[in-house]
Enzyme design. Structure first.
Site, short mmCIF file in Angstrom:
data_model
loop_
_atom_site.label_atom_id
_atom_site.label_comp_id
_atom_site.label_asym_id
_atom_site.label_seq_id
_atom_site.Cartn_x
_atom_site.Cartn_y
_atom_site.Cartn_z
N GLY A 1 0.81 -1.21 0.00
CA GLY A 1 0.00 0.00 0.00
C GLY A 1 0.84 1.26 0.00
O GLY A 1 1.56 1.56 -0.94
N CYS A 2 0.77 2.03 1.10
CA CYS A 2 1.43 3.33 1.13
C CYS A 2 2.93 3.22 1.28
O CYS A 2 3.65 4.19 1.08
CB CYS A 2 0.86 4.18 2.26
SG CYS A 2 1.39 3.63 3.90
N GLY A 3 3.45 2.04 1.64
CA GLY A 3 4.88 1.86 1.71
C GLY A 3 5.49 2.20 3.05
O GLY A 3 6.69 2.09 3.23
#
Length: 281
Positions: free
Chosen positions: A124-126
């Site tokens: 996802g966002c990392g």
């Protein structure tokens, strides 16, 4: 062409430990003139944090006060809830960095493994494998009401006094510091690191080892007050943060939510109150 390699850390031949600084030859330019001089720069070393034989994270840090760092990181990241849950901590220097081998309570290790399992494969966002902001941003509970109160004169004086404890900064100009302002208005402890989060973790670890009451003081930091700095402080119950630079909007919201007094731009010329001013007197 020779292949690029990672330079080995600087080891003090006398002690066998990693040095915190190194001397290098540089070309210094002033007013269009060059001179070759010796300079002192801060060391930065990979620090591998291991729990019960399992690698958890590798942090780039100043190789000093690593026992403090290990305990502080474990507390502020919620890996352990109490210093007594960290049973052992061994510092093992290696050719390319340092292993910090810790043994924690079984129930804490089980929870850590479960968290790692849940993060595996997410894209996802990392941020630490999180998929959503709710997963990425951990909200500690509000700190205890009340606690130590300080005048702004005490905060300004503390920022000046802590400079005496920033020995590595004085010779390299490259490190952050986190200091503890006790309820008596005096700087009790200073920790340094090339990373601002690491400096705060080292401070918290040293205080926790001594059984400090985190409600009875303030953290003074020589950096911006990012979300992580407020999160780490609130997690252990620190209710007052004064930073030399700016906070982020997320840091301000978290400070409001956790009842942390947050000051920024604390300089000789003034300061800015961003959240919960009731601990200022």
């Amino acid at each position: 062409m020779n292949p690029r390699t990672t330079p080995s850390p600087n080891i003090d031949e006398t002690t066998g430990e990693y040095a915190t600084s190194a001397r290098v030859s540089v070309d210094r330019w002033r007013d269009g003139r060059r001179e070759t001089v010796d300079d002192v720069v801060a060391e930065e070393v990979p620090i591998a944090l291991e729990y019960n034989g399992i690698s958890h994270a590798v942090m780039m840090a100043t190789p000093a006060d690593l026992e403090d760092f290990a305990l502080g990181f474990s507390l502020t990241e919620g890996i352990v809830a109490d210093p007594g849950e960290l049973y052992e901590c061994e510092i093992v220097p290696g050719c390319e960095g340092v292993q910090v081998q810790m043994r924690i309570a079984t129930e804490r290790f089980v929870a850590l493994k479960e968290k790692r399992r849940n993060l595996t494969g997410r894209t996802g966002c990392g941020l630490c494998g999180a998929e959503t902001l709710e997963q990425a941003v951990r909200h500690p509970k509000a700190v205890a009401a009340g606690g130590a109160r300080f005048s702004i004169d005490q905060i300004h004086a503390a920022l000046e006094d802590m400079q005496g404890g920033q020995q590595l900064q004085q010779i390299t100009g490259a490190t952050h510091a986190a200091a503890w302002l006790g309820a008596d208005g005096r700087i009790a402890l200073v920790r340094e690191d090339v990373g601002r989060h690491n400096a705060l973790d080292k401070l918290i670890g040293a205080l926790a080892e001594d059984g400090a009451d985190f409600s009875q003081g303030a953290a003074i930091i020589t950096s911006r007050a990012s979300y992580e700095m407020v999160q780490k402080a609130a997690t252990v119950g620190i209710g007052f943060i004064a930073a030399i630079s700016a906070p982020t909007a997320l840091a301000i919201r978290l400070a409001e939510d956790t009842d942390v007094t947050l000051l920024g731009f604390v300089r000789k010329q003034g300061h800015v109150v961003y959240a919960r001013p009731h601990r200022l007197r």
